[in-house]
Enzyme design. Sequence first.
Site, PDB file in Angstrom:
ATOM      1  N   TYR A   1      17.847  62.473 -34.350  1.00  0.00           N
ATOM      2  CA  TYR A   1      18.363  62.331 -32.972  1.00  0.00           C
ATOM      3  C   TYR A   1      18.693  60.882 -32.614  1.00  0.00           C
ATOM      4  CZ  TYR A   1      16.406  67.016 -32.784  1.00  0.00           C
ATOM      5  OH  TYR A   1      16.094  68.332 -33.072  1.00  0.00           O
TER       6      TYR A   1
ATOM      7  N   ILE B   1      19.572  57.220 -28.538  1.00  0.00           N
ATOM      8  CA  ILE B   1      18.560  58.240 -28.817  1.00  0.00           C
ATOM      9  C   ILE B   1      18.843  59.467 -27.963  1.00  0.00           C
ATOM     10  CG2 ILE B   1      16.099  58.765 -28.773  1.00  0.00           C
ATOM     11  CD1 ILE B   1      15.613  55.734 -29.032  1.00  0.00           C
ATOM     12  N   CYS B   2      18.904  60.617 -28.613  1.00  0.00           N
ATOM     13  CA  CYS B   2      19.182  61.872 -27.916  1.00  0.00           C
ATOM     14  C   CYS B   2      17.849  62.522 -27.529  1.00  0.00           C
ATOM     15  CB  CYS B   2      19.989  62.801 -28.825  1.00  0.00           C
ATOM     16  SG  CYS B   2      20.416  64.377 -28.047  1.00  0.00           S
ATOM     17  N   MET B   3      17.397  62.200 -26.311  1.00  0.00           N
ATOM     18  CA  MET B   3      16.156  62.764 -25.781  1.00  0.00           C
ATOM     19  C   MET B   3      16.361  63.077 -24.307  1.00  0.00           C
ATOM     20  SD  MET B   3      13.227  60.371 -27.568  1.00  0.00           S
ATOM     21  CE  MET B   3      11.967  61.045 -26.510  1.00  0.00           C
TER      22      MET B   3
END
Length: 275
Positions: free
Chosen positions: A194, A201-203
């Site tokens: 991610y 950052i893919c959160m």
Amino acid sequence: MATLLRKIGLIRLHDRDTEDPKHYQGSFKGSKSNQKNNTKHCNTSSDNNILNPPDTKTKKFEQSNKDKPPGKEKQTSKDIKEKQQVAASKAPATPLQPLVPHRQHCTQVRTRRLMKELQEIKRLADNFITVELADDNLFEWNVKLHQVDRDSALWQDMKDTNTEYILLNISFPDNFPFSPPFMRVLTPRLENGYVLDGGAICMELLTPRGWSSAYTVEAVMRQFAASLVKGQGRICRKTGKSKKSFSRKDAEATFKSLVKTHEKYGWVSPPVSDG
């Protein structure tokens, strides 16, 4: 002799009787008129001495009133009253207390929160993360992630490449902790897990929709470490990709793009409970 005197006396009496009586009357009238004129002259002079000053004041007062435009005094007093009424209507009923600027208040809240978190991170016994201020700026941290799951491929990559930590940069906005920080990976270059272009950052918890002011930096970093492992993150060993610069501008653009995509199709990153 007596006869002569009598004749002289008769002649005088005759001359007196034969004189024009108007002559005497004129002299008498003249004297009376002179007296009247003198009297009138004295009276006039005395009148001037007594009556002239107030008479002059009256004339000056009347002249000054003539010089003034009609109704000016009334108009001025009316204007003053109107101005007083307008000022009274604009004036607040009670004095206002000075308000603390919103920006200054947010800065104080952010400062107290970050100072508290720094102290808590220093007290961590497992040395999970360490923090350094970027250019001595309290609102921008360089965070070193020292540990990930020891059974993961990422941990093995770190051992093979002698990578002691994963370095991240975290920027805290003005209204932190009520808005999420912006976080990106600096080194090493990672694949999957991610982590996208520019180190974004893919959160979901890093978005305004998924963020909570109760989240601490330590909790966010533990969640990130878990997502790296679950997303099968690896250290990039390809020469071309490893040399690609991770700029903040690229990271911000990538993060905005992925947020729009996930808001449309949903989030697939691991929930906080998996951390």
